[in-house]
Design a protein around this motif. Sequence first.
Motif, PDB file in Angstrom:
ATOM      1  N   GLY A 314       0.796  -1.229   0.000  1.00  0.00           N
ATOM      2  CA  GLY A 314       0.000   0.000   0.000  1.00  0.00           C
ATOM      3  C   GLY A 314       0.817   1.260   0.000  1.00  0.00           C
ATOM      4  N   GLU A 315       2.158   1.127   0.157  1.00  0.00           N
ATOM      5  CA  GLU A 315       3.013   2.316   0.074  1.00  0.00           C
ATOM      6  C   GLU A 315       2.974   2.874  -1.336  1.00  0.00           C
ATOM      7  OE1 GLU A 315       6.605   2.659   3.101  1.00  0.00           O
ATOM      8  OE2 GLU A 315       6.944   1.074   1.635  1.00  0.00           O
ATOM      9  N   ARG A 316       3.002   4.205  -1.427  1.00  0.00           N
ATOM     10  CA  ARG A 316       2.934   4.843  -2.741  1.00  0.00           C
ATOM     11  C   ARG A 316       3.842   6.066  -2.754  1.00  0.00           C
ATOM     12  NH1 ARG A 316      -1.965   6.043  -6.616  1.00  0.00           N
ATOM     13  NH2 ARG A 316      -2.988   4.438  -5.416  1.00  0.00           N
ATOM     14  N   PHE A 317       4.857   6.011  -3.590  1.00  0.00           N
ATOM     15  CA  PHE A 317       5.768   7.127  -3.782  1.00  0.00           C
ATOM     16  C   PHE A 317       5.985   7.321  -5.280  1.00  0.00           C
ATOM     17  CE2 PHE A 317       6.923   5.272   0.351  1.00  0.00           C
ATOM     18  CZ  PHE A 317       6.766   6.381   1.165  1.00  0.00           C
ATOM     19  N   ALA A 318       6.610   8.430  -5.653  1.00  0.00           N
ATOM     20  CA  ALA A 318       6.878   8.707  -7.058  1.00  0.00           C
ATOM     21  C   ALA A 318       8.228   9.394  -7.182  1.00  0.00           C
ATOM     22  CB  ALA A 318       5.779   9.590  -7.652  1.00  0.00           C
ATOM     23  N   GLN A 319       8.890   9.147  -8.305  1.00  0.00           N
ATOM     24  CA  GLN A 319      10.198   9.737  -8.559  1.00  0.00           C
ATOM     25  C   GLN A 319      10.066  11.219  -8.887  1.00  0.00           C
ATOM     26  OE1 GLN A 319      13.498   8.743  -8.379  1.00  0.00           O
ATOM     27  NE2 GLN A 319      13.880  10.877  -8.908  1.00  0.00           N
ATOM     28  N   LEU A 320      10.753  12.034  -8.100  1.00  0.00           N
ATOM     29  CA  LEU A 320      10.763  13.470  -8.340  1.00  0.00           C
ATOM     30  C   LEU A 320      11.555  13.792  -9.596  1.00  0.00           C
ATOM     31  CD1 LEU A 320      10.089  16.340  -7.081  1.00  0.00           C
ATOM     32  CD2 LEU A 320      12.394  16.275  -6.126  1.00  0.00           C
ATOM     33  N   GLY A 321      11.019  14.695 -10.399  1.00  0.00           N
ATOM     34  CA  GLY A 321      11.776  15.302 -11.482  1.00  0.00           C
ATOM     35  C   GLY A 321      11.911  16.782 -11.163  1.00  0.00           C
ATOM     36  N   GLY A 322      12.061  17.567 -12.202  1.00  0.00           N
ATOM     37  CA  GLY A 322      12.029  19.010 -12.007  1.00  0.00           C
ATOM     38  C   GLY A 322      13.363  19.613 -11.629  1.00  0.00           C
ATOM     39  N   LYS A 389       9.920  11.160  -3.939  1.00  0.00           N
ATOM     40  CA  LYS A 389      11.249  10.879  -3.421  1.00  0.00           C
ATOM     41  C   LYS A 389      12.230  11.180  -4.552  1.00  0.00           C
ATOM     42  CE  LYS A 389      10.145   7.186  -0.093  1.00  0.00           C
ATOM     43  NZ  LYS A 389      10.867   7.623   1.113  1.00  0.00           N
ATOM     44  N   ASP A 390      13.495  11.406  -4.195  1.00  0.00           N
ATOM     45  CA  ASP A 390      14.474  11.739  -5.228  1.00  0.00           C
ATOM     46  C   ASP A 390      15.715  10.883  -5.088  1.00  0.00           C
ATOM     47  OD1 ASP A 390      15.403  13.023  -7.479  1.00  0.00           O
ATOM     48  OD2 ASP A 390      16.026  14.850  -6.444  1.00  0.00           O
ATOM     49  N   PHE A 391      16.417  10.772  -6.193  1.00  0.00           N
ATOM     50  CA  PHE A 391      17.706  10.096  -6.246  1.00  0.00           C
ATOM     51  C   PHE A 391      18.730  10.887  -5.423  1.00  0.00           C
ATOM     52  CE2 PHE A 391      21.699   8.903  -8.512  1.00  0.00           C
ATOM     53  CZ  PHE A 391      21.586   7.523  -8.448  1.00  0.00           C
TER      54      PHE A 391
END
Length: 440
Positions: A314-322, A389-391
């Motif tokens: 159920g965890e949900r994250f996404a890769q930050l761009g920008g 979240k970001d690299f």
Amino acid sequence: MKSHYLAATAAACLTLSMTQGAQAEDLTLCWAAWDPANALVELSKEFEAQSGHKMTFEFVPWTNFADRMLNELNSGGKLCDLMIGDSQWIGAGAESGHYIKLNDFFDANGISMSDFVPATVTGYSEWPKGTPNYWALPAFGDVVGWTYRKDWFARPEIQAAFKEKTGRDLTPPATFAELKEVAEFFQGREIDGKTVYGASIYTERGSEGITMGVMDVLYSFGFKYDNPDKPYDMEGFVNSPGAVEGLEFYKALYDCCTPPGASNSYMGEGIDAYKSGQVALQMNFAFTWPGFEVDPNVGGGKTGYLVNPAGPTGERFAQLGGQGISVVSYSEKQDAALEYIKWFAQPEVQQKWWSMGGFSALRSVVEDPAFAASQPYAQTYLDSMAIVKDFWAEPAYASLLQASQKRFHDYVVAGEGTAKEALDGLVQDWTEVFQDEGKL
């Protein structure tokens, strides 16, 4: 740099710049070559009219952007007065002295980082992370999400076939398991006399593509860059059982459900695959969404927008761009460059930026009650930016990225070894980098 005003109108800006006797300068802004850059050229015409400065732009394709611009910075080059550098560069920009620190400038001009979306301040402006030390103004909010063929999903015959195959209704996927099921359903299906495929995902080897794609999935499977209580302690976090499962999922999605010739795909290839009607689902950064809305093939209500799906727990994250916009320390026109940042930070300019296809990070724009309904993708953008979240943004970012690009591509695309071996190897690679940096 004069600091006693914050212009509210174009006329006020023009009058005040004239009364200060500002020296007209030719400023060069460096960024990637993509649709938002073209919008910024148009927007910046207002700055030119108000300030008397002339803007020149140096735009480099994404696949060469990092190499070209990091070389420019590392050599102390004077080409760029303003740099819209990638989020991961902020550590090197600060520690290597490429960017000027903006805290005093922000304070003197009433620019508050609390006025920007918190994730963009952390991602684009801060170094060290979690400290109030700012090296950029958030310029372009971006995040990985998904588009899907809403018009295909709505067809009764497709809905019936999906229900017969899976036992459930065809709905926009909310989990990665559902996304794979949908992609498998569409893979090789004939629609309007044409064979279509399941999904376009990132697999590009040369710059950052496959890392952005893999990380976009791994976060929601439990991957962490290091021990939250012990920085750079990566064993059991980078290669946790959840991270292994996530990498296995990414390879399975690549193997089952991508179009032919998808072994080196990034943003441009995804755009092409989606616009040409090749795929039902497409992973890509949000910057692509305005272009889809006006495209003759996939615009006009044919496209739906999805927040990155949830993982198995159920965890949900996404890769930050920008990116943030910084003043290059080697520029001989820093005062004029700071004028540009001050102009760009104004709420009315940020509102125009959004309306022209730029993704504003200013809270007064994105938290406006009318924002969510301003574009079909606006709510998805808001929801996505809340889970980013970001690299690594470490000064050694390039070495860290080269390691992940090789490990992920060798496993996902080339089929070498296992997911566990790939992540174990990545722990070793990253450990060596941080040892060289004196951080371990």
